[in-house]
Design an enzyme around this catalytic site. Structure first.
Site, PDB file in Angstrom:
ATOM      1  CG  HIS A 118      -2.050   0.864   1.302  1.00  0.00           C
ATOM      2  ND1 HIS A 118      -2.452   1.652   0.256  1.00  0.00           N
ATOM      3  CD2 HIS A 118      -2.881   1.185   2.345  1.00  0.00           C
ATOM      4  CE1 HIS A 118      -3.467   2.418   0.635  1.00  0.00           C
ATOM      5  NE2 HIS A 118      -3.745   2.151   1.903  1.00  0.00           N
TER       6      HIS A 118
ATOM      7  CG  HIS B 236      -4.402   0.558  -7.888  1.00  0.00           C
ATOM      8  ND1 HIS B 236      -5.735   0.486  -7.604  1.00  0.00           N
ATOM      9  CD2 HIS B 236      -3.860   1.413  -6.988  1.00  0.00           C
ATOM     10  CE1 HIS B 236      -5.993   1.291  -6.576  1.00  0.00           C
ATOM     11  NE2 HIS B 236      -4.878   1.850  -6.176  1.00  0.00           N
TER      12      HIS B 236
ATOM     13  CG  ASP C  96       2.911   4.485  -3.704  1.00  0.00           C
ATOM     14  OD1 ASP C  96       2.878   5.607  -3.201  1.00  0.00           O
ATOM     15  OD2 ASP C  96       2.230   3.533  -3.298  1.00  0.00           O
TER      16      ASP C  96
HETATM   17  N1  ACO Z   1       4.837  -6.681 -10.223  1.00  0.00           N
HETATM   18  C1  ACO Z   1       4.736  -7.908 -10.805  1.00  0.00           C
HETATM   19  N2  ACO Z   1       3.589  -8.597 -10.901  1.00  0.00           N
HETATM   20  C2  ACO Z   1       2.495  -8.037 -10.376  1.00  0.00           C
HETATM   21  C3  ACO Z   1       2.519  -6.768  -9.764  1.00  0.00           C
HETATM   22  C4  ACO Z   1       3.756  -6.086  -9.706  1.00  0.00           C
HETATM   23  N3  ACO Z   1       3.854  -4.901  -9.137  1.00  0.00           N
HETATM   24  N4  ACO Z   1       1.282  -6.464  -9.335  1.00  0.00           N
HETATM   25  C5  ACO Z   1       0.505  -7.507  -9.670  1.00  0.00           C
HETATM   26  N5  ACO Z   1       1.227  -8.450 -10.310  1.00  0.00           N
HETATM   27  C6  ACO Z   1       0.743  -9.700 -10.872  1.00  0.00           C
HETATM   28  C7  ACO Z   1       0.420 -10.705  -9.782  1.00  0.00           C
HETATM   29  O1  ACO Z   1       1.552 -11.511  -9.482  1.00  0.00           O
HETATM   30  C8  ACO Z   1      -0.690 -11.492 -10.428  1.00  0.00           C
HETATM   31  O2  ACO Z   1      -0.119 -12.359 -11.382  1.00  0.00           O
HETATM   32  P1  ACO Z   1      -0.733 -13.844 -11.620  1.00  0.00           P
HETATM   33  O3  ACO Z   1      -2.118 -13.600 -12.151  1.00  0.00           O
HETATM   34  O4  ACO Z   1       0.180 -14.486 -12.568  1.00  0.00           O
HETATM   35  O5  ACO Z   1      -0.748 -14.499 -10.272  1.00  0.00           O
HETATM   36  C9  ACO Z   1      -1.478 -10.454 -11.207  1.00  0.00           C
HETATM   37  O6  ACO Z   1      -0.506  -9.424 -11.505  1.00  0.00           O
HETATM   38  C10 ACO Z   1      -2.641  -9.838 -10.429  1.00  0.00           C
HETATM   39  O7  ACO Z   1      -2.122  -9.254  -9.242  1.00  0.00           O
HETATM   40  P2  ACO Z   1      -2.780  -9.365  -7.813  1.00  0.00           P
HETATM   41  O8  ACO Z   1      -1.685  -9.460  -6.800  1.00  0.00           O
HETATM   42  O9  ACO Z   1      -3.843 -10.426  -7.810  1.00  0.00           O
HETATM   43  O10 ACO Z   1      -3.485  -7.963  -7.737  1.00  0.00           O
HETATM   44  P3  ACO Z   1      -4.059  -7.288  -6.438  1.00  0.00           P
HETATM   45  O11 ACO Z   1      -5.164  -6.455  -6.873  1.00  0.00           O
HETATM   46  O12 ACO Z   1      -4.328  -8.282  -5.366  1.00  0.00           O
HETATM   47  O13 ACO Z   1      -2.829  -6.411  -5.911  1.00  0.00           O
HETATM   48  C11 ACO Z   1      -1.311  -4.638  -5.626  1.00  0.00           C
HETATM   49  C12 ACO Z   1      -2.697  -5.058  -6.135  1.00  0.00           C
HETATM   50  C13 ACO Z   1      -1.129  -5.094  -4.161  1.00  0.00           C
HETATM   51  C14 ACO Z   1      -1.216  -3.121  -5.674  1.00  0.00           C
HETATM   52  C15 ACO Z   1      -0.237  -5.298  -6.535  1.00  0.00           C
HETATM   53  O14 ACO Z   1      -0.385  -4.834  -7.858  1.00  0.00           O
HETATM   54  C16 ACO Z   1       1.174  -5.034  -6.042  1.00  0.00           C
HETATM   55  O15 ACO Z   1       1.668  -5.778  -5.191  1.00  0.00           O
HETATM   56  N6  ACO Z   1       1.877  -3.959  -6.554  1.00  0.00           N
HETATM   57  C17 ACO Z   1       3.182  -3.595  -6.082  1.00  0.00           C
HETATM   58  C18 ACO Z   1       3.079  -2.779  -4.796  1.00  0.00           C
HETATM   59  C19 ACO Z   1       2.550  -1.386  -5.037  1.00  0.00           C
HETATM   60  O16 ACO Z   1       3.007  -0.671  -5.925  1.00  0.00           O
HETATM   61  N7  ACO Z   1       1.589  -0.982  -4.185  1.00  0.00           N
HETATM   62  C20 ACO Z   1       1.032   0.357  -4.225  1.00  0.00           C
HETATM   63  C21 ACO Z   1      -0.380   0.359  -4.732  1.00  0.00           C
HETATM   64  S1  ACO Z   1      -1.016   2.009  -4.806  1.00  0.00           S
HETATM   65  C22 ACO Z   1      -1.373   2.375  -3.191  1.00  0.00           C
HETATM   66  O17 ACO Z   1      -1.673   1.538  -2.394  1.00  0.00           O
HETATM   67  C23 ACO Z   1      -1.298   3.724  -2.790  1.00  0.00           C
END
Ligand code: ACO
Length: 441
Positions: free
Chosen positions: A275, A314, A370
């Site tokens: 987050h 996201h 971010d």
């Molecule tokens: N890098 C690589 N792969 C990713 C990323 C990433 N940043 N984000 C998602 N994926 C992949 C997942 O591994 C998943 O792949 P799969 O289908 O092969 O298993 C797919 O994309 C879907 O991702 P989920 O994790 O199911 O998406 P979710 O909605 O649960 O998570 C989140 C969202 C937590 C923001 C995620 O994208 C992430 O971890 N991003 C990196 C951290 C980040 O930048 N957070 C800030 C968000 S903005 C904020 O909170 C202010």
């Protein structure tokens, strides 16, 4: 269009049910059924009834809210109906905070009164400094913020009167006024610098810069470009509807805990790297990559599932996060004052390559808020540990608006999700001597 109902046939019993469909502002975005209506669907009289199973709330609305609208497919963000782009261009943080909290843009008189009220509350009790002094020199400032905001509840015991509108308003003002002071004091503690007290002649962000960076000068004069850039960053971070930390704020607040305790919990949610802690992780990732030519190797590691590309992806946005677009634009203005940040080139290269790769395209992963904010914060002189703190300060207005809306919503009760139990069926207690060897690693 036909009737606003959903007809469900339970093939276990052959019975059919008709359930109302309701809407928010947009009929094409936010049609919903009440999952409580599913409870009537049962196979026998002693059956509990059907529930919805939605781990992590991927498709479950926990409230009806009039504060922030996001259309993640189209990359739209609005506070109280106003597009984020217009607010970032024309508003100030305090004006936006007023809008988020009270639903309308303030008149000149209302804004002046609101600004005076917040400014009046920027000082913190001297004893709070002792809490900060108790932290180790290398304590993470987000930990200091969370702990100290929580401690504020002991200074304002009347905050427990959460059913009194005037008392709620007082705490809202206090929190918006005092989080910058606590954040700045945490930073000064970290640096071993004497605390710099608020200067009420300055704007909200100007004063924040003063409390952070003032040294021996009699009066600190914030750079107007940096002051405005921080103002825009604060506007962009003010609210984001039902994210992890706002949900924590609402959940803790729903037990009628005081707002300081609830906000400490919300800030704890924000701290996590998935987050608001992501901006800190983005910078660490860029530093670790080190140079543009090492970007492809890092992208390979992401695709192999070894690491995440921090600042990408996201839950809601399946398009460019509109906040990232605005931040990218203000980066140029900041760099004209501070000089460019060499990490920008690495970030741009990461984005360029990622947006061409099948892995990111198929998963619809785009830069989020971010991805670029940390590069700006670093150029402005903030250490990476301060990044989540710089997120928490402006998000305070959003958390308070979500809290106020939750408490005044007659449909809201204490937050208490159901579960689907998957453990052992009932069994008799086994005496120690009959349990055999170790079965749990
Ligand atoms: N890098 C690589 N792969 C990713 C990323 C990433 N940043 N984000 C998602 N994926 C992949 C997942 O591994 C998943 O792949 P799969 O289908 O092969 O298993 C797919 O994309 C879907 O991702 P989920 O994790 O199911 O998406 P979710 O909605 O649960 O998570 C989140 C969202 C937590 C923001 C995620 O994208 C992430 O971890 N991003 C990196 C951290 C980040 O930048 N957070 C800030 C968000 S903005 C904020 O909170 C202010």
């Amino acid at each position: 269009m036909g009737k606003n109902t959903l007809t469900i046939t339970d093939n276990r019993t052959g019975k059919t049910y008709e359930i109302p469909i309701a809407y928010g502002t947009y009929p094409t975005y936010g049609a919903y059924i009440k999952t409580a209506d599913l409870r009537q669907i049962r196979v026998s009289d002693d059956d509990f009834g059907l529930m919805g199973y939605d781990p992590s709330f991927g498709n479950t609305a926990s409230c009806r809210s009039a504060i922030t609208f996001i259309d993640g497919e189209r990359g739209i963000l609005r506070y109280r109906g106003y597009p984020i782009e217009q607010l970032a261009e024309r508003s100030t943080y305090l004006e936006t905070a007023y809008l988020i909290l009270y639903g309308e843009l303030p008149t000149r008189q209302e804004l002046d009164a609101w600004t005076a009220e917040v400014t009046h509350h920027t000082l913190i009790h001297e004893s709070i400094k002792k809490f900060l002094d108790g932290f180790h020199h290398d304590a993470h400032p987000m930990g200091m913020l969370i702990g100290t905001v929580g401690a504020l509840s002991t200074f304002y015991p009347e905050a427990k009167e959460i059913h009194d509108a005037a008392t709620r308003r007082k705490q809202i003002v206090r929190l918006i006024a005092k989080t910058p002071t606590i954040a700045a004091f945490a930073y000064r503690h970290m640096r071993g610098l004497p605390y710099a007290y608020p200067d009420n002649d300055l704007s909200y962000t100007g004063n924040f810069l003063n409390m952070l960076f003032k040294t021996t000068e009699l009066k600190y004069a914030p750079d107007p470009v940096l002051e405005r850039a921080l103002e825009v960053l604060f506007i962009l971070h003010a609210d984001h509807e039902q994210n992890c930390s706002s949900t924590a704020m609402r959940t803790i607040g729903s037990s009628h805990a005081d707002p300081y305790s609830a906000l400490a919990g919300a800030a704890g949610g924000l701290y996590g790297p998935l987050h608001g802690g992501a901006n800190e992780q983005v910078l660490r990732m860029l530093q670790q990559i080190g140079s543009k030519d090492r970007v492809p190797a890092y992208i390979k590691r992401v695709k192999d599932g070894e690491v995440l590309l921090m600042g990408f992806g996201h839950r809601v946005y399946k398009n460019y996060d509109p906040r990232a677009t605005i931040i990218k634009k203000i980066a140029d203005q900041v760099f004209q004052v501070t000089g460019t940040n060499p990490l920008l080139d690495i970030a741009l290269e990461l984005e360029r390559i990622a947006l061409q790769e099948d892995y990111f395209i198929t998963r619809r992963l785009y830069p989020n808020v971010d991805f670029y904010s940390g590069i700006i914060y670093q150029a402005m002189g903030f250490p990476v540990e301060m990044f989540p703190v710089l997120f928490a300060v402006p998000r305070t207005s959003g958390w308070m608006a979500q809290w106020e809306e939750m408490l005044t919503d007659p449909e809201q009760r204490i937050s208490r999700p159901r579960q689907v139990y998957t453990g052992a069926d009932v069994r008799d207690y086994v005496p120690m001597e009959q349990r055999g060897g170790a079965r749990v690693a």
